[in-house]
Write a protein that holds these residues in place. Structure first.
Motif, PDB file in Angstrom:
ATOM      1  N   ILE A   1       0.845  -1.196   0.000  1.00 43.99           N
ATOM      2  CA  ILE A   1       0.000   0.000   0.000  1.00 43.99           C
ATOM      3  C   ILE A   1       0.883   1.251   0.000  1.00 43.99           C
ATOM      4  O   ILE A   1       0.590   2.228  -0.696  1.00 43.99           O
ATOM      5  CB  ILE A   1      -0.941   0.018   1.230  1.00 43.99           C
ATOM      6  N   ARG A   2       1.974   1.214   0.734  1.00 46.19           N
ATOM      7  CA  ARG A   2       2.894   2.363   0.778  1.00 46.19           C
ATOM      8  C   ARG A   2       3.419   2.681  -0.623  1.00 46.19           C
ATOM      9  O   ARG A   2       3.691   3.826  -0.948  1.00 46.19           O
ATOM     10  CB  ARG A   2       4.068   2.109   1.726  1.00 46.19           C
ATOM     11  N   GLN A   3       3.572   1.650  -1.461  1.00 48.81           N
ATOM     12  CA  GLN A   3       4.108   1.881  -2.811  1.00 48.81           C
ATOM     13  C   GLN A   3       3.022   2.182  -3.837  1.00 48.81           C
ATOM     14  O   GLN A   3       3.322   2.527  -4.974  1.00 48.81           O
ATOM     15  CB  GLN A   3       4.873   0.644  -3.275  1.00 48.81           C
TER      16      GLN A   3
ATOM     17  N   GLU B   1      -3.481   5.130   5.822  1.00 52.71           N
ATOM     18  CA  GLU B   1      -2.709   6.120   6.574  1.00 52.71           C
ATOM     19  C   GLU B   1      -2.014   7.081   5.610  1.00 52.71           C
ATOM     20  O   GLU B   1      -1.328   6.647   4.691  1.00 52.71           O
ATOM     21  CB  GLU B   1      -1.677   5.364   7.413  1.00 52.71           C
ATOM     22  N   PRO B   2      -2.177   8.390   5.800  1.00 53.16           N
ATOM     23  CA  PRO B   2      -1.539   9.346   4.883  1.00 53.16           C
ATOM     24  C   PRO B   2      -0.010   9.295   4.991  1.00 53.16           C
ATOM     25  O   PRO B   2       0.520   9.076   6.079  1.00 53.16           O
ATOM     26  CB  PRO B   2      -2.051  10.708   5.352  1.00 53.16           C
ATOM     27  N   ASP B   3       0.681   9.472   3.872  1.00 51.90           N
ATOM     28  CA  ASP B   3       2.148   9.465   3.842  1.00 51.90           C
ATOM     29  C   ASP B   3       2.638  10.471   2.801  1.00 51.90           C
ATOM     30  O   ASP B   3       1.894  11.378   2.427  1.00 51.90           O
ATOM     31  CB  ASP B   3       2.661   8.052   3.542  1.00 51.90           C
ATOM     32  N   GLU B   4       3.856  10.301   2.309  1.00 46.41           N
ATOM     33  CA  GLU B   4       4.405  11.270   1.340  1.00 46.41           C
ATOM     34  C   GLU B   4       3.575  11.303   0.053  1.00 46.41           C
ATOM     35  O   GLU B   4       3.417  12.359  -0.562  1.00 46.41           O
ATOM     36  CB  GLU B   4       5.857  10.943   0.957  1.00 46.41           C
ATOM     37  N   THR B   5       3.070  10.138  -0.353  1.00 48.12           N
ATOM     38  CA  THR B   5       2.247  10.091  -1.569  1.00 48.12           C
ATOM     39  C   THR B   5       0.986  10.940  -1.377  1.00 48.12           C
ATOM     40  O   THR B   5       0.586  11.687  -2.269  1.00 48.12           O
ATOM     41  CB  THR B   5       1.845   8.629  -1.883  1.00 48.12           C
TER      42      THR B   5
ATOM     43  N   LEU C   1       0.671  13.415   0.757  1.00 45.29           N
ATOM     44  CA  LEU C   1       1.080  14.813   0.870  1.00 45.29           C
ATOM     45  C   LEU C   1       1.297  15.426  -0.509  1.00 45.29           C
ATOM     46  O   LEU C   1       0.826  16.524  -0.805  1.00 45.29           O
ATOM     47  CB  LEU C   1       2.371  14.901   1.705  1.00 45.29           C
ATOM     48  N   ALA C   2       1.986  14.663  -1.380  1.00 41.21           N
ATOM     49  CA  ALA C   2       2.245  15.158  -2.733  1.00 41.21           C
ATOM     50  C   ALA C   2       0.929  15.425  -3.459  1.00 41.21           C
ATOM     51  O   ALA C   2       0.819  16.357  -4.251  1.00 41.21           O
ATOM     52  CB  ALA C   2       3.082  14.132  -3.508  1.00 41.21           C
ATOM     53  N   TYR C   3      -0.079  14.613  -3.175  1.00 42.42           N
ATOM     54  CA  TYR C   3      -1.372  14.776  -3.841  1.00 42.42           C
ATOM     55  C   TYR C   3      -2.138  15.989  -3.324  1.00 42.42           C
ATOM     56  O   TYR C   3      -2.691  16.770  -4.095  1.00 42.42           O
ATOM     57  CB  TYR C   3      -2.215  13.501  -3.672  1.00 42.42           C
ATOM     58  N   VAL C   4      -2.165  16.163  -2.002  1.00 48.87           N
ATOM     59  CA  VAL C   4      -3.011  17.235  -1.449  1.00 48.87           C
ATOM     60  C   VAL C   4      -2.348  18.607  -1.492  1.00 48.87           C
ATOM     61  O   VAL C   4      -3.024  19.641  -1.483  1.00 48.87           O
ATOM     62  CB  VAL C   4      -3.477  16.940   0.005  1.00 48.87           C
ATOM     63  N   LYS C   5      -1.018  18.615  -1.566  1.00 40.41           N
ATOM     64  CA  LYS C   5      -0.285  19.882  -1.588  1.00 40.41           C
ATOM     65  C   LYS C   5      -0.707  20.724  -2.788  1.00 40.41           C
ATOM     66  O   LYS C   5      -0.726  20.248  -3.908  1.00 40.41           O
ATOM     67  CB  LYS C   5       1.211  19.608  -1.663  1.00 40.41           C
ATOM     68  N   GLY C   6      -1.034  21.952  -2.556  1.00 45.90           N
ATOM     69  CA  GLY C   6      -1.409  22.833  -3.655  1.00 45.90           C
ATOM     70  C   GLY C   6      -2.822  22.574  -4.166  1.00 45.90           C
ATOM     71  O   GLY C   6      -3.288  23.227  -5.094  1.00 45.90           O
ATOM     72  N   ARG C   7      -3.491  21.565  -3.605  1.00 45.23           N
ATOM     73  CA  ARG C   7      -4.802  21.186  -4.066  1.00 45.23           C
ATOM     74  C   ARG C   7      -5.844  21.452  -2.972  1.00 45.23           C
ATOM     75  O   ARG C   7      -6.943  21.930  -3.253  1.00 45.23           O
ATOM     76  CB  ARG C   7      -4.757  19.681  -4.345  1.00 45.23           C
ATOM     77  N   ALA C   8      -5.444  21.135  -1.728  1.00 52.03           N
ATOM     78  CA  ALA C   8      -6.384  21.207  -0.603  1.00 52.03           C
ATOM     79  C   ALA C   8      -6.907  22.634  -0.422  1.00 52.03           C
ATOM     80  O   ALA C   8      -6.132  23.583  -0.371  1.00 52.03           O
ATOM     81  CB  ALA C   8      -5.715  20.725   0.666  1.00 52.03           C
ATOM     82  N   LYS C   9      -8.223  22.764  -0.335  1.00 48.55           N
ATOM     83  CA  LYS C   9      -8.809  24.088  -0.152  1.00 48.55           C
ATOM     84  C   LYS C   9      -9.028  24.389   1.322  1.00 48.55           C
ATOM     85  O   LYS C   9      -9.385  25.508   1.684  1.00 48.55           O
ATOM     86  CB  LYS C   9     -10.147  24.152  -0.896  1.00 48.55           C
ATOM     87  N   PHE C  10      -8.860  23.374   2.179  1.00 50.51           N
ATOM     88  CA  PHE C  10      -9.088  23.557   3.614  1.00 50.51           C
ATOM     89  C   PHE C  10      -7.935  22.911   4.381  1.00 50.51           C
ATOM     90  O   PHE C  10      -7.229  22.069   3.833  1.00 50.51           O
ATOM     91  CB  PHE C  10     -10.422  22.899   4.012  1.00 50.51           C
ATOM     92  N   PRO C  11      -7.737  23.319   5.637  1.00 54.00           N
ATOM     93  CA  PRO C  11      -6.664  22.696   6.428  1.00 54.00           C
ATOM     94  C   PRO C  11      -6.902  21.200   6.610  1.00 54.00           C
ATOM     95  O   PRO C  11      -8.051  20.755   6.594  1.00 54.00           O
ATOM     96  CB  PRO C  11      -6.767  23.402   7.791  1.00 54.00           C
TER      97      PRO C  11
ATOM     98  N   THR D   1      -5.283  17.298   8.501  1.00 55.00           N
ATOM     99  CA  THR D   1      -4.465  16.705   9.564  1.00 55.00           C
ATOM    100  C   THR D   1      -4.168  15.248   9.225  1.00 55.00           C
ATOM    101  O   THR D   1      -5.058  14.517   8.807  1.00 55.00           O
ATOM    102  CB  THR D   1      -5.237  16.705  10.906  1.00 55.00           C
ATOM    103  N   PHE D   2      -2.919  14.845   9.401  1.00 53.92           N
ATOM    104  CA  PHE D   2      -2.552  13.441   9.196  1.00 53.92           C
ATOM    105  C   PHE D   2      -2.717  12.661  10.495  1.00 53.92           C
ATOM    106  O   PHE D   2      -2.126  13.018  11.498  1.00 53.92           O
ATOM    107  CB  PHE D   2      -1.075  13.332   8.761  1.00 53.92           C
TER     108      PHE D   2
END
Ligand code: SF4
Lengths: 166, 420
Positions: free
Chosen positions: B203-205, B229-233, B235-245, B247-248
């Motif tokens: 799943i991590r990959q 569980e959220p990880d770097e993948t 983070l890369a997806y939500v970064k610049g996309r998320a319209k709201f705060p 939490t992992f």
């Protein structure tokens, strides 16, 4: 609340597409939905049943989609309640929210045969089988759910709360 | 005692330090969602409550995707109820045809759901957002109506089941095969009322698209949600996309699980679910005799870019079998645009496939590819119930996009290896 009627038996994993096929979801009119209730499982279901009759099924009744049209179609068709071994989660929630009584009772689901005359006391969950002279006890309804039913469904429950906080 | 991701999110949203399975909580919801089938009923109920406005005009999301572009007068009337309500309420996130997508592809893409959120949607596949580490679950229209008014809803805290995937993935095996295999093992009620948690090195990959596919089908095992569980993948997806705060959250080492399953994925080949339940799974090699009339590639399960790329890899330079209709429907306008840019749409058209605007269409037997009596389809969708794609005597087989594409070419269910 006393419910009574004849039993209509179905198997396990009766999904929401069997209860009300998606092709009829271009309307949300209960009377219209009722006509197609259980159609793909038994095309004549709606014309055969009488008001008060009971659907009895195996495990995981109502699995699949979140369409509230499913319990609405059952209720509008005149079915008084559903007894099953277990219910899918969303269907369970929806049934309470719209005021369709449902009872989880593996023993009843097992022993009741098609056409048996049933009498159900919704408050206590006692299911009487008049044809076989047997009785079964359903899992008690969580207290919170009972409050929703007592208020007349979730919307009335919320409306009262909103008014109070007004 | 430790808590699982599901427990932590519910605790945080109900103002508690600690919750445990079985407990009833009143939780704040971050986002609520409705579509052109479920929202009209919800709007009717909402109007009975006695409030004028929804709890937050930015966080009530309405997507007319099921019978759109409207297939008939009745569905046009339903869609109009949703549109009128969105205007009347000044909703910022109503998505009109031409700017929309299938809800569960669209909401993550638009950054409207994020890690740590509580999301309820009047659509059973709302569990898709579990892939981002959100507690997301499907409800009915009445629950949606109440949540639109209050911005909160009640939940029974579910027990969690952990699924650990390890080993080396075989060629052409992805998220769809892992989830089909899992449902095949535990059954369509194997996770009834439970939170599923997918974890382990595989799943991590897995890409974000593959994760969405897995979480999407949690409901097909009866699950309340399908969390990763959220990880770097993530983070890369939500970064610049998320319209709201956001939490992992991650599960504690001493969190309690109702059950733990471990699967060695090196033993899994592409999976096919036979009619009429998603649990009827078999390896594709045991399905090669099944002739098909239609291949459907798309939906909220497999209508993302990675899925279309896979299908294109198989269809490149090939022709759809003369006796097969191949219908491809991208998940969102954005995915569609990207597929055009990358030349995927050209590959599809050259192969003789039909490419549709984003819609649920054939997935629920709505329109755009209904099956006649006795016809058979292979589809990358999530349900193969009786009558799901049309006539009650038609059949649907579920698979990943590469298998569906290979089957389109050979006119029978096929492994991609037979074509590429
Ligand atoms: S694509 Fe299919 S499963 Fe997904 S939301 Fe639409 S109808 Fe439901």
């Amino acid at each position: 609340m006393q419910l009574s009627g004849a039993a209509w038996k179905f198997g396990s994993d009766i999904d929401t597409d069997l209860i009300i096929p998606a092709r009829y979801l271009n309307t949300s009119d209960p009377a219209e939905l009722a006509k197609h209730c259980m159609e793909d499982a038994d095309p004549e279901f709606y014309s055969k049943i009488n008001a008060g009759d009971v659907i009895v099924a195996g495990k995981n009744f109502g699995c699949g989609s979140s369409r509230e049209h499913a319990p609405i179609a059952i209720k509008a068709a005149g079915i008084s309640c559903v007894i099953a071994k277990s219910f899918a989660r969303i269907f369970y929630r929806n049934a309470f929210n719209i005021g369709l009584p449902i009872f989880e009772c593996p023993e009843a689901a097992e022993k009741i045969q098609p056409g048996d005359r049933l009498e159900i006391d919704a408050g206590s969950g006692l299911i009487k089988n008049l044809t076989r002279d047997e009785s079964y006890r359903a899992a008690p309804v969580p207290e919170f759910m009972q409050q929703i039913i007592a208020a007349g469904g979730l919307i009335n429950y919320v409306a009262k709360r909103v008014k109070k906080n007004g | 005692m430790g808590m699982t991701i599901a427990e932590k999110i519910l605790a945080a949203h109900s103002g508690k330090e600690f919750v445990e399975p079985g407990e009833l909580v009143n939780a704040k919801v971050d986002t609520v969602l409705g579509n052109d089938i479920t929202a009209p009923v919800a709007i009717r109920e909402f109007k009975k409550i006695g409030v004028d406005k929804v709890f937050d005009k930015d966080r009530v999301v309405l997507v007319p995707d099921h019978f759109t572009p409207n297939k008939d007068i009745k569905s046009a009337e339903q869609a109009k109820i949703v549109r009128d309500f969105a205007r009347e309420q000044g909703l910022t996130n109503y998505f009109e045809v031409g700017r929309m997508g299938i809800e569960h592809c669209l909401l993550p893409e638009q950054g409207l759901v994020g890690p740590g959120d509580v999301v309820i949607g009047a659509d059973s596949h709302t569990c898709t957002y579990g892939a981002l580490g959100a507690f997301a679950t499907g409800v009915g229209s009445t629950d949606l109506a109440a949540a639109m008014a209050l911005g909160e809803t009640w939940f029974k805290v579910p027990e969690s089941i952990k699924f650990v995937y390890y080993g080396q993935l075989n060629p052409w095996v992805g998220g769809k095969d892992l989830i089909l295999y899992t449902i095949g093992r535990i059954g369509v009620d194997g996770a009834l009322y439970k939170a599923m948690e997918f974890t382990g090195p595989v799943i991590r990959q897995l890409s974000m698209d593959g994760r969405f596919t897995m979480s999407n089908m949690a409901i097909e095992a009866g699950g309340k949600c399908g969390l990763i569980e959220p990880d770097e993948t993530t983070l890369a997806y939500v970064k610049g996309r998320a319209k709201f705060p956001y939490t992992f959250y991650k599960s504690d080492d001493d969190a309690k699980y109702w059950e733990v399953y471990e699967f060695d994925v090196s033993r899994i080949e592409p999976q096919v679910a036979f009619p009429h339940l998603p649990e009827n799974t078999r390896p594709v090699s045991e399905a090669a005799h099944v002739k098909i009339d239609q291949a459907v590639i798309g939906s909220c399960t497999n209508g993302r870019l990675e899925d279309l790329r896979l299908a294109a890899r198989v269809l490149a330079g090939k022709k759809v079998h003369p006796e097969v209709r191949c219908i491809i429907f991208p998940g969102t306008q954005e995915i569609y645009r990207q597929a055009v840019k990358e030349g995927l749409v050209e590959v599809f058209i050259d192969a003789g496939a039909a490419v549709s605007t984003p819609t649920c269409g054939p997935c629920l037997g709505g329109h755009m590819g209904i099956l006649a009596k006795g016809e058979r389809a292979i589809a990358t969708t999530n349900r193969n119930f009786v009558g799901r794609m049309g006539h009650p005597e038609s059949e649907v087989y579920l698979s990943n996009p590469a298998v569906a594409a290979a089957s389109a070419v050979l006119g029978r269910i096929a492994s991609p290896e037979e074509v590429v």
